[in-house]
Write a protein that holds these residues in place. Structure first.
Motif, PDB file in Angstrom:
ATOM      1  N   VAL A 281       7.631  -4.714 -13.418  1.00  0.00           N
ATOM      2  CA  VAL A 281       6.294  -5.261 -13.686  1.00  0.00           C
ATOM      3  C   VAL A 281       5.799  -6.043 -12.481  1.00  0.00           C
ATOM      4  O   VAL A 281       4.648  -5.880 -12.048  1.00  0.00           O
ATOM      5  N   ALA A 282       6.652  -6.891 -11.932  1.00  0.00           N
ATOM      6  CA  ALA A 282       6.255  -7.688 -10.775  1.00  0.00           C
ATOM      7  C   ALA A 282       5.901  -6.789  -9.591  1.00  0.00           C
ATOM      8  O   ALA A 282       4.898  -7.017  -8.897  1.00  0.00           O
ATOM      9  N   ALA A 283       6.712  -5.742  -9.370  1.00  0.00           N
ATOM     10  CA  ALA A 283       6.435  -4.821  -8.264  1.00  0.00           C
ATOM     11  C   ALA A 283       5.134  -4.071  -8.489  1.00  0.00           C
ATOM     12  O   ALA A 283       4.365  -3.821  -7.548  1.00  0.00           O
ATOM     13  N   GLU A 284       4.855  -3.702  -9.754  1.00  0.00           N
ATOM     14  CA  GLU A 284       3.625  -2.973 -10.065  1.00  0.00           C
ATOM     15  C   GLU A 284       2.395  -3.840  -9.811  1.00  0.00           C
ATOM     16  O   GLU A 284       1.405  -3.385  -9.215  1.00  0.00           O
ATOM     17  N   LEU A 285       2.439  -5.084 -10.234  1.00  0.00           N
ATOM     18  CA  LEU A 285       1.311  -5.984  -9.996  1.00  0.00           C
ATOM     19  C   LEU A 285       1.093  -6.198  -8.503  1.00  0.00           C
ATOM     20  O   LEU A 285      -0.045  -6.232  -8.025  1.00  0.00           O
ATOM     21  N   HIS A 286       2.173  -6.333  -7.783  1.00  0.00           N
ATOM     22  CA  HIS A 286       2.072  -6.503  -6.331  1.00  0.00           C
ATOM     23  C   HIS A 286       1.432  -5.274  -5.703  1.00  0.00           C
ATOM     24  O   HIS A 286       0.532  -5.382  -4.849  1.00  0.00           O
ATOM     25  N   ALA A 287       1.854  -4.088  -6.126  1.00  0.00           N
ATOM     26  CA  ALA A 287       1.320  -2.844  -5.557  1.00  0.00           C
ATOM     27  C   ALA A 287      -0.158  -2.672  -5.904  1.00  0.00           C
ATOM     28  O   ALA A 287      -0.968  -2.288  -5.042  1.00  0.00           O
ATOM     29  N   LEU A 288      -0.536  -2.953  -7.149  1.00  0.00           N
ATOM     30  CA  LEU A 288      -1.931  -2.811  -7.555  1.00  0.00           C
ATOM     31  C   LEU A 288      -2.825  -3.813  -6.835  1.00  0.00           C
ATOM     32  O   LEU A 288      -3.940  -3.479  -6.411  1.00  0.00           O
ATOM     33  N   SER A 289      -2.329  -5.033  -6.679  1.00  0.00           N
ATOM     34  CA  SER A 289      -3.116  -6.052  -5.980  1.00  0.00           C
ATOM     35  C   SER A 289      -3.338  -5.651  -4.527  1.00  0.00           C
ATOM     36  O   SER A 289      -4.453  -5.781  -3.997  1.00  0.00           O
ATOM     37  N   ALA A 290      -2.306  -5.152  -3.894  1.00  0.00           N
ATOM     38  CA  ALA A 290      -2.428  -4.763  -2.488  1.00  0.00           C
ATOM     39  C   ALA A 290      -3.341  -3.553  -2.321  1.00  0.00           C
ATOM     40  O   ALA A 290      -4.179  -3.516  -1.409  1.00  0.00           O
ATOM     41  N   ARG A 291      -3.216  -2.565  -3.206  1.00  0.00           N
ATOM     42  CA  ARG A 291      -3.982  -1.325  -3.042  1.00  0.00           C
ATOM     43  C   ARG A 291      -5.469  -1.521  -3.333  1.00  0.00           C
ATOM     44  O   ARG A 291      -6.325  -0.979  -2.621  1.00  0.00           O
ATOM     45  N   TYR A 292      -5.766  -2.335  -4.371  1.00  0.00           N
ATOM     46  CA  TYR A 292      -7.160  -2.433  -4.807  1.00  0.00           C
ATOM     47  C   TYR A 292      -7.793  -3.786  -4.500  1.00  0.00           C
ATOM     48  O   TYR A 292      -8.940  -4.023  -4.887  1.00  0.00           O
ATOM     49  N   GLN A 293      -7.037  -4.657  -3.836  1.00  0.00           N
ATOM     50  CA  GLN A 293      -7.575  -5.947  -3.397  1.00  0.00           C
ATOM     51  C   GLN A 293      -8.129  -6.758  -4.567  1.00  0.00           C
ATOM     52  O   GLN A 293      -9.257  -7.258  -4.540  1.00  0.00           O
ATOM     53  N   VAL A 294      -7.356  -6.879  -5.623  1.00  0.00           N
ATOM     54  CA  VAL A 294      -7.747  -7.647  -6.796  1.00  0.00           C
ATOM     55  C   VAL A 294      -6.648  -8.661  -7.129  1.00  0.00           C
ATOM     56  O   VAL A 294      -5.479  -8.484  -6.745  1.00  0.00           O
TER      57      VAL A 294
END
Length: 617
Positions: A281-294
């Protein structure tokens, strides 16, 4: 399709696109809902999308295109739905001109994607829009396959759509499709789209039920590229603002596995609780934040794992990110749990409050009490976390006393966050115990909501199989008829005229501020207030406050604090009602109490020594 909110992408579409690509298939997502929002205006669109009371009207605007306005008695339905003539004119324009033109453009755009199959996710108020555009796709190119999935076509509902719309729908995915969708794509690629796959209909028939995904950690990160591409096609002012990105850390409901809340139908066939590993979960949030700048995210979980406070939230706290998270959770929080939520970035929760009556909460099978609900709201507010919740009424077995006691308690809570709207009479939803076993819960006259006759022509579908929302017979003697008006007036007053109040720890006293007035409590009353920060009993308070006063004095202090609406008492328990100005840990409160109890004890001993000196002095 409309009417999915434009403020976030679809988690279902994002996961299925990622799963399909992971399996080696070409797959993309389309967001015609954004095109429709830009067409009719973002504010109007979101009003339809996010207001449950408007879901029938929203679906009807597309149903009229699919079946014809006359077949659905549309003119009368719109007239009954419109508050004035201008609104009626706008609804007629949407039905007769805007929706058909949009569907034409939508079908042309989708065919331009040159896909072999088009899958529509159907949640609450998307089903008729999906069928309406499916009809156009089939007319323009009968060889293109149409798939339906989502919560409104789960189980028997999906089977009904597959049987009744064979000319429009080729396959319905009747449960979790994470595994069945890639399997079906494999069969399509091998020229066997009617292969028997669990959870997928073929030629209108379902071979077997869908299997639940066992290992959530094995899934990919949702792919939201197409959502952001779709947003970029419109000027920002034409679209609803992006609010957050959805993700998930669990599925099912651990409480529902133990005791299914009587009115809840959300988990359908997937009640079994499954969690994603915290690291994933932590890795997914990190990846989504980085990819979509949110930085704003919304968990799609039905309920936060009760182990998350020492597991998942710890992992999220360790991330060097300032994320803002939403979770649904059960309100039986400990104070350290609210601290963990705040530290991990949770800023908004839905704690499932539902009532401030012990008896009604028992009728719901919520496994919680009214004061424990208040405690959760107080602690969440103290930690800077906003709770969204509502009040449900009209349960068989309610009494007049339930409403009287609830109104009294509500009068003490105007300094805490209020429910989001008026109290509503509990509906009957498919998959809820109220629907599956109505007699056991005193539910009579269960039938599909009357508005379905404005969504489907008579006999077009079996509404007992296709409907998700049902009405019921409410006895004329039910207490809700006598008290709903007063309850809603109290809730409205709470929202419109909130009180600003908090408590602060002083040196030997507690300072209480209400609006602009501050007063201090004496040491014994302050100790009682500190001890009641967590739901407790008068006996326990008397025991722990013994160094500061005898039992009679403690009981008197409790009574006075209740009369001043600083404490609430119910069923042998008491609770302090004002949150501290900033988050105050149990350890700090305990330290304050021990310090002043110790000082008081020392002063008492010194006083006794001076009054009764030893003979050799």
């Amino acid at each position: 399709m409309p009417w999915a909110s434009g403020t976030r992408p679809s988690l279902a579409a994002g996961l299925l696109v990622a799963r399909a690509r992971q399996a080696g298939h070409h797959c993309g997502a389309a967001y015609p809902n954004l095109d429709f929002a830009a067409l009719i205006g973002a504010e109007l669109y979101e009003t339809f999308a996010e207001t449950p009371a408007l879901f029938p009207l929203a679906e009807h605007l597309f149903a009229a295109d699919l079946f014809g306005a006359q077949a659905l008695d549309s003119d009368r339905f719109l007239a009954e739905s419109a508050p004035d003539g201008r609104s009626l004119d706008r609804l007629v324009e949407l039905r007769d001109r805007v929706v058909p033109a949009f569907l034409d453009r939508c079908a042309a755009h989708l065919l331009g994607r040159d896909a072999a199959a088009y899958g529509f996710t159907c949640v609450f108020n998307q089903t008729l829009a999906s069928l309406a555009v499916a009809r156009r796709l089939k007319r323009l190119d009968p060889g293109r396959l149409i798939l339906l999935g989502g919560s409104c076509v789960h189980d028997v509902m999906g089977e009904e759509y597959a049987e009744r719309f064979p000319d429009l729908v080729d396959h319905v995915f009747t449960g979790e499709a994470d595994e069945s969708f890639p399997q079906w794509l494999d069969s399509l690629a091998e020229g066997e789209p009617d292969r028997r796959i669990p959870g997928v209909t073929a030629r209108g028939l379902l071979a077997s039920r869908a299997r639940l995904v066992a290992d959530l950690g094995a899934g990919p990160v949702p792919d939201y590229d197409d959502y952001f591409t779709a947003r970029a096609a419109h000027p920002p002012h034409q679209l609803p603002a992006l609010v957050n990105l959805p993700y998930e850390s669990s599925r099912g409901c651990w409480w529902g596995e133990r005791q299914h809340c009587t009115f809840c139908g959300l988990n359908a066939l997937g009640m079994t609780f499954r969690t994603k590993p915290p690291q994933a979960v932590a890795a997914e949030l990190h990846a989504l934040s980085a990819r979509y700048q949110v930085t704003d995210f919304m968990a799609a979980d039905n309920i936060l794992d009760h182990h998350a406070y020492t597991g998942l939230l710890t992992h999220l706290t360790q991330q060097p990110l300032h994320l803002s998270l939403f979770y649904e959770l059960k309100a039986n929080l400990r104070k350290r749990d609210t601290a963990a939520l705040a530290a991990s970035g949770v800023r908004w929760v839905q704690p499932g409050i539902e009532s401030f009556s012990d008896h009604v909460l028992a009728l719901m099978r919520k496994g919680i009490t009214a004061l424990r609900n208040v405690q959760a709201i107080k602690w969440l507010a103290e930690a800077g976390i906003h709770p969204s919740y509502n009040i449900l009424v009209g349960f068989p077995g309610e009494t007049d006393d339930d409403y009287t006691r609830m109104l009294d308690l509500i009068g003490r809570l105007r300094h805490l966050p209020a429910p989001g709207g008026s109290a509503t009479i509990a509906q009957v939803h498919r998959f809820a115990p109220f629907h599956t076993d109505p007699a056991t819960y005193g539910i009579d006259g269960v039938r599909p909501e009357p508005y379905y006759r404005h969504l489907f022509p008579p006999g077009r579908v079996d509404l007992d199989r296709a409907a998700y929302f049902f009405s019921r017979t409410l006895p004329p003697q039910a207490p809700v008829h006598r008290h709903l008006g007063a309850l809603n007036a109290a809730l409205d007053n709470w929202r419109r005229h909130p009180e600003h109040a908090h408590a602060r720890l002083g040196a030997g006293f507690v300072a209480v501020t209400r609006d602009s007035a501050t007063e201090t409590l004496d040491l014994l009353s302050s100790a009682v207030y500190v001890l009641a920060d967590r739901l407790t009993t008068p006996e326990r308070i008397t025991e722990r406050a013994a160094p500061l006063g005898d039992a009679a004095a403690v009981r008197s202090a409790i009574t006075v604090l209740c009369e001043r609406r600083l404490l609430a008492a119910d069923d042998g328990h008491v609770l302090a009602l004002l949150p501290y100005r900033s988050f105050t840990s149990p350890e700090l409160l305990d330290g304050w109490l021990r310090r002043w109890a110790s000082i008081t004890t020392e002063l008492h001993q010194e006083h006794q020594r001076l009054r009764h000196p030893a003979s050799d002095q």
